[in-house]
Design an enzyme around this catalytic site. Structure first.
Site, mmCIF file in Angstrom:
data_model
loop_
_atom_site.group_PDB
_atom_site.id
_atom_site.type_symbol
_atom_site.label_atom_id
_atom_site.label_comp_id
_atom_site.label_asym_id
_atom_site.label_seq_id
_atom_site.Cartn_x
_atom_site.Cartn_y
_atom_site.Cartn_z
ATOM 1 N N LYS A 1 1.343 -0.995 -0.015
ATOM 2 C CA LYS A 1 0.074 -0.017 -0.049
ATOM 3 C C LYS A 1 1.389 1.035 -0.217
ATOM 4 O O LYS A 1 1.242 2.084 1.045
ATOM 5 C CB LYS A 1 -0.616 -0.089 1.220
ATOM 6 N N GLU B 1 10.688 0.722 10.499
ATOM 7 C CA GLU B 1 11.685 1.850 10.019
ATOM 8 C C GLU B 1 10.382 3.666 10.475
ATOM 9 O O GLU B 1 9.829 3.991 9.231
ATOM 10 C CB GLU B 1 11.817 1.676 8.438
ATOM 11 N N CYS C 1 13.363 10.693 6.747
ATOM 12 C CA CYS C 1 13.264 10.144 8.393
ATOM 13 C C CYS C 1 14.657 10.321 9.175
ATOM 14 O O CYS C 1 14.630 10.735 10.167
ATOM 15 C CB CYS C 1 12.980 8.775 8.382
ATOM 16 N N GLU D 1 10.359 15.071 15.883
ATOM 17 C CA GLU D 1 10.585 14.911 14.198
ATOM 18 C C GLU D 1 10.014 16.802 13.824
ATOM 19 O O GLU D 1 8.333 17.036 13.678
ATOM 20 C CB GLU D 1 10.613 13.863 14.025
HETATM 21 P P1 NAI Z 1 1.610 7.833 8.587
HETATM 22 O O1 NAI Z 1 2.605 7.238 9.601
HETATM 23 O O2 NAI Z 1 0.288 7.691 8.707
HETATM 24 O O3 NAI Z 1 1.545 7.208 7.142
HETATM 25 C C1 NAI Z 1 2.343 6.438 7.074
HETATM 26 C C2 NAI Z 1 2.064 4.953 5.548
HETATM 27 O O4 NAI Z 1 1.299 4.700 7.264
HETATM 28 C C3 NAI Z 1 1.179 5.692 5.088
HETATM 29 O O5 NAI Z 1 0.779 4.573 3.494
HETATM 30 C C4 NAI Z 1 -0.378 5.338 5.535
HETATM 31 O O6 NAI Z 1 -1.711 5.576 4.647
HETATM 32 C C5 NAI Z 1 -0.247 4.556 6.298
HETATM 33 N N1 NAI Z 1 -1.461 4.315 7.912
HETATM 34 C C6 NAI Z 1 -1.359 5.150 8.258
HETATM 35 N N2 NAI Z 1 -2.802 5.157 10.179
HETATM 36 C C7 NAI Z 1 -2.637 3.486 9.371
HETATM 37 C C8 NAI Z 1 -2.559 2.932 10.407
HETATM 38 N N3 NAI Z 1 -3.423 2.923 11.303
HETATM 39 N N4 NAI Z 1 -2.145 1.458 9.694
HETATM 40 C C9 NAI Z 1 -1.806 1.566 9.029
HETATM 41 N N5 NAI Z 1 -1.078 1.738 8.050
HETATM 42 C C10 NAI Z 1 -1.565 3.206 7.776
HETATM 43 O O7 NAI Z 1 2.430 8.990 8.349
HETATM 44 P P2 NAI Z 1 1.852 10.736 7.445
HETATM 45 O O8 NAI Z 1 1.106 11.177 8.123
HETATM 46 O O9 NAI Z 1 2.062 10.710 6.429
HETATM 47 O O10 NAI Z 1 3.448 11.741 8.382
HETATM 48 C C11 NAI Z 1 3.322 12.350 9.754
HETATM 49 C C12 NAI Z 1 4.431 12.486 10.423
HETATM 50 O O11 NAI Z 1 5.270 11.274 10.475
HETATM 51 C C13 NAI Z 1 5.370 13.054 9.535
HETATM 52 O O12 NAI Z 1 5.326 14.388 9.786
HETATM 53 C C14 NAI Z 1 6.747 12.412 10.308
HETATM 54 O O13 NAI Z 1 7.419 13.184 10.811
HETATM 55 C C15 NAI Z 1 6.653 10.480 9.764
HETATM 56 N N6 NAI Z 1 7.293 10.321 8.893
HETATM 57 C C16 NAI Z 1 7.955 9.877 9.131
HETATM 58 C C17 NAI Z 1 8.023 9.008 7.536
HETATM 59 C C18 NAI Z 1 9.644 7.929 7.732
HETATM 60 O O14 NAI Z 1 10.347 7.990 6.899
HETATM 61 N N7 NAI Z 1 10.114 7.561 8.915
HETATM 62 C C19 NAI Z 1 7.808 9.024 6.463
HETATM 63 C C20 NAI Z 1 6.252 9.275 6.748
HETATM 64 C C21 NAI Z 1 6.242 10.356 7.697
#
Ligand code: NAI
Ligand code: MG
Length: 796
Positions: free
Chosen positions: A192, A266, A300, A397
């Site tokens: 996804k 990660e 990240c 972050e």
């Molecule tokens: P997120 O963690 O919500 O999204 C990442 C993925 O997880 C997306 O594909 C989303 O649809 C999915 N997701 C969301 N809720 C889920 C759930 N309950 N169960 C399974 N999958 C789920 O991150 P978001 O909201 O886009 O960004 C928020 C913050 O997260 C950012 O400001 C940043 O600080 C951090 N982040 C860190 C990343 C990294 O590479 N470590 C990448 C993206 C965001």
């Protein structure tokens, strides 16, 4: 503008990249994308769609189908059906497909780069020169691992259907990090993409069709968090690989607890970028640009905390500000911009709020004099100086182009500041002194250390975190283990192996060799015998209900004291492998001297025959030898990465570990779990067998006479479930091994969520502790270590 005028102003003109092919791709799907299930474009059963927007222009690029539970189920079914023949195809067959995918990505690289830049807002220069070449590299590299699986991963097999959930910051790159190793090792996947950036994954689906990848091997389902959650919770998914926020990572940890699903996470970071006074400051400035303004800081592992030695701090800030003034923010498809757009308004708002908070908390904020374009979601590069280490912007972050800087005086202060975070993903160290760099590198709790470079990645090197940055590695040989399971796992049983019981008339226990009843067992904490905090005892009985002894009933405070002692006793982790080996041999020697006493103790507690107990003691001594042998041989690797680095993949201790021993085999179970954990330099807090703890309490007398430094092994006896839960909740325990019931395994996984401990549990399955493939060796050592990759410039 005339050429003469251009020469006078030296203004950049726009240098737009053509988006013709990407537009044609979007049009070929009528700008309305379906789900990719079982090799076919499939309408979602919800009938709902959401928009994918170009953040640099706010133009709507396409509509994308929202997958619901039913669609997720269809995708998982397709992946499950495809699994058998994908495995049977063998490593070479899979290598051919992965190679074909790599070639197709290269042949379509411009289309991928442009589409990624449009959908995400990141500069075309980056997608063209970094993201997409690395994607191809990842598939090539893992085509190789598929080919070599039979010879290099002999003891392992595929896991099954893998659910993969990726973020929006490196959409295609994260797809490749997930899909390439999973397919190489014989798994099938349901992936996804993030809701903001689905489009390149859908272009990838077209590539899968083009190369004739068997139906169902790769399924792409688009949607929001709920779609991801449905994938996480699907019973036929055997593993979840996730990259994203720490918050969602924790949700996934809780949701999968006790299910037996493997997970790799990660997550976020707040990575230190450490500049010593002898660093080449002009290189540092370019490093800072790459660390925090690459991909708008939505990285990240961004070097988002600048730690500078005080003597050069003002000088460096001045240079950075001058460089910031020349950075160009603009349309992502313009080849002459440095910084593109923020992915979405919600992320922009997060950045704005945190910057405001940084100002409110009294930190000094600086931004360039120019203004960002007003159309699109842009944010200027931002520098905070004189930041207090405890302020919000130094801890949270930001995931945007915002750098927070603070200074240090001594080397030890630099290390302290660097580690003053709940994360542990990456770090970079800048100094012209290689001795200093290599002295600091092992002291930083982070999965990656870049020396005089930053944000470099390669398929040959593992990437992943410590602490709340998550667990698991992606890339390198270490990354393959996330997509396989040990073949011995299929031999585990639902009940412990039957062993020959002692016939009371048959072999008499030599009572004289037993310790006297009044030699009261105690807890063993910090190298000393300790009375339990609660002042209570548990009666230990033999198989005929005779009272043998009492052991202390440990409680939360005893666990706390033991954990403190484990953290305080750092001399064990500082010893060389050779020195640790000497101690382990010495323990074995002392155990051999007292073999008879330990044999009788096992007979007394567990009612096994004397021959059986002797076998257990001998197996324990032999196992000690195995780990003494490994202590100076569990080596790392030097990865051959592509950017003129030697990349040292070093197995490191996890830290302080909790070990919950199996109930069966009071001595062998203790040795088989405690010894591998300390072999790699961990300090441990051990809960021995609840019904038969006396082998462990006898054992501390051996520890006292075998040169084991205080605090290395701490033993707390008592009610196993209670003590286990206290350990799982404890924020200063970095990892837990649990060998017990299915229910207990679930609790450990669940309660470990808060500080994201590494857990290794048995889900109520039993291994045969005599069987070497099941109960000793590298699989145990791997779970007792994390790999740190240290990138050192080489031949540059
Ligand atoms: P997120 O963690 O919500 O999204 C990442 C993925 O997880 C997306 O594909 C989303 O649809 C999915 N997701 C969301 N809720 C889920 C759930 N309950 N169960 C399974 N999958 C789920 O991150 P978001 O909201 O886009 O960004 C928020 C913050 O997260 C950012 O400001 C940043 O600080 C951090 N982040 C860190 C990343 C990294 O590479 N470590 C990448 C993206 C965001
Ligand atoms: Mg988008």
């Amino acid at each position: 503008m005339s050429i003469k005028e251009i020469y006078q102003t030296m203004e950049y003109g726009p240098a737009p990249e053509s988006n013709k092919e990407s537009t044609a791709f979007l049009d070929s799907h009528k700008r309305k994308f379906q789900l990719f299930i079982n090799g076919k474009w499939t309408k979602s059963s919800s009938g709902e769609y959401f928009d994918s927007i170009s953040p640099a222009t706010t133009e709507k690029l396409a509509q994308v189908a929202e997958a619901n539970e039913k669609d997720v189920d269809d995708a998982v079914k397709a992946a499950k059906k495809a699994l058998k023949s994908w495995v049977e195809l063998g490593g070479h067959g899979r290598a051919r497909y992965l190679y074909a995918i790599a070639r197709q990505i290269q042949k379509n690289s411009r289309n991928f780069a442009v589409l990624e830049s449009m959908d995400n807002g990141k500069p075309i220069r980056e997608t063209r020169d970094i993201d997409i070449p690395l994607v191809a590299r990842h598939f090539y590299h893992h085509a190789g691992w598929a080919q070599l699986m039979d010879s290099e991963m002999k003891e392992y097999k595929e896991i099954g259907v893998i659910g993969q959930i990726i973020p929006w910051n490196f959409p295609m790159l994260m797809l490749s990090w997930k899909i390439a190793p999973a397919l190489a090792m014989g798994n099938t996947v349901v992936l996804k993409p993030a809701e903001f950036t689905s489009l390149t994954a859908l272009l990838f689906a077209d590539i899968c069709k083009q190369v004739g990848l068997p139906d169902g091997v790769v399924n792409i389902i688009t949607g929001h968090g709920a779609t991801g959650a449905a994938l996480v919770n699907h019973p036929d998914v055997s593993k979840i690989a996730f990259t994203g926020s720490t918050e969602v990572g924790k949700i996934i940890r809780r949701a999968t607890a006790g299910t037996g699903k493997k997970i790799s996470l990660e997550l976020g970071g707040k990575s230190p970028f450490i500049v010593f006074e002898d660093a080449d400051l002009d290189s540092v400035v370019e490093g800072v640009v790459d660390a925090i303004w690459f991909n708008q800081g939505q990285v990240c592992c961004a070097g988002s905390r600048l730690l500078v030695q005080e003597s050069v701090a003002e000088k460096l800030y001045k240079k950075i500000r001058a460089r910031m003034e020349t950075l160009r923010v603009g349309n992502s498809l313009d080849k002459s911009i440095d910084i593109g757009a923020i992915v979405a308004p919600v992320q922009l708002k997060t950045i704005e709020d945190l910057v405001q908070q940084g100002k409110d908390e009294g930190n000094i904020c600086w931004q360039p004099s120019w203004a960002c374009p007003t159309e699109g979601y842009f944010y200027p590069p931002t520098l905070f100086t004189n930041v207090s280490p405890s302020s919000t912007i130094a801890q949270e972050e930001i995931f945007g182009p915002v750098l927070v800087a603070m200074s240090f005086r001594s080397h030890s202060e630099a290390v302290k500041l660097a580690n003053n975070t709940r994360y542990g993903l990456a770090s970079s160290i800048w100094t012209e002194n290689i001795n200093l760099a290599l002295d600091i590198a092992p002291q930083i709790k982070a999965g990656t250390v870049w020396i005089n470079c930053t944000n470099v990645f390669d398929a040959a090197a593992g990437f992943g975190g410590y602490r709340e940055s998550g667990f698991g590695r992606e890339g390198g040989k270490e990354g393959l283990y996330e997509y396989v399971k040990h073949k011995a796992e299929s031999e585990f049983t639902d009940t412990p192996a039957k062993i020959k019981s002692h016939d009371p008339g048959e072999n008499k226990i030599d009572k004289k060799s037993l310790p006297a009843i009044d030699r009261t067992p105690k807890l063993f904490i910090g190298g000393k015998q300790a009375r339990p905090d609660g002042g209570n005892s548990i009666i230990i009985k033999d198989a005929f209900n005779n009272h043998i002894s009492e052991v202390p009933k440990g409680n939360r405070k005893d666990i706390r004291n033991a954990v403190e002692a484990a953290h305080a006793g750092m001399s064990w982790s500082g010893m060389t492998g050779h020195a640790r080996a000497q101690v382990l041999y010495y323990i074995a020697e002392n155990l051999a001297v007292r073999a008879k006493e330990f044999t009788d103790r096992i007979v007394q507690m567990t009612n096994v025959s004397k021959a059986e107990a002797e076998k257990e003691v001998n197996a324990s001594i032999e196992r000690m030898y195995t780990y003494a042998a490994w202590a100076d041989k569990y080596d790392g690797h030097v990865h051959h990465t592509t950017q003129r680095n030697v990349t040292l993949a070093m197995p490191e201790r996890i830290g302080v570990m909790g070990i919950i021993c199996p109930e069966e085999h009071p001595l062998l179970g203790f040795i088989s779990t405690v010894i591998p954990a300390i072999t790699t330099g961990n300090n441990v807090v051990v809960i021995p067998s609840e019904a038969a703890p006396l082998s462990a309490t006898d054992f501390y007398q051996i520890l006292e006479t075998s040169d084991v430094p205080a605090g290395t092994i701490n033993i707390v006896t008592g009610v196993k479930d209670e003590l286990t839960n206290e350990m799982a909740k404890h924020d200063d325990i970095d990892g837990i091994w649990y060998f017990g019931t299915a229910e207990g395994s679930k609790n450990v996984e669940l309660l470990s969520t808060e500080n994201l401990k590494r857990t290794w549990v048995n889900y109520g399955k039993y291994r045969n502790w005599y069987d070497k493939t099941q109960a000793e060796g590298q699989e145990f050592l791997r779970h007792a270590t994390e790999i740190k990759n240290i990138w050192v410039p080489y031949g540059a």
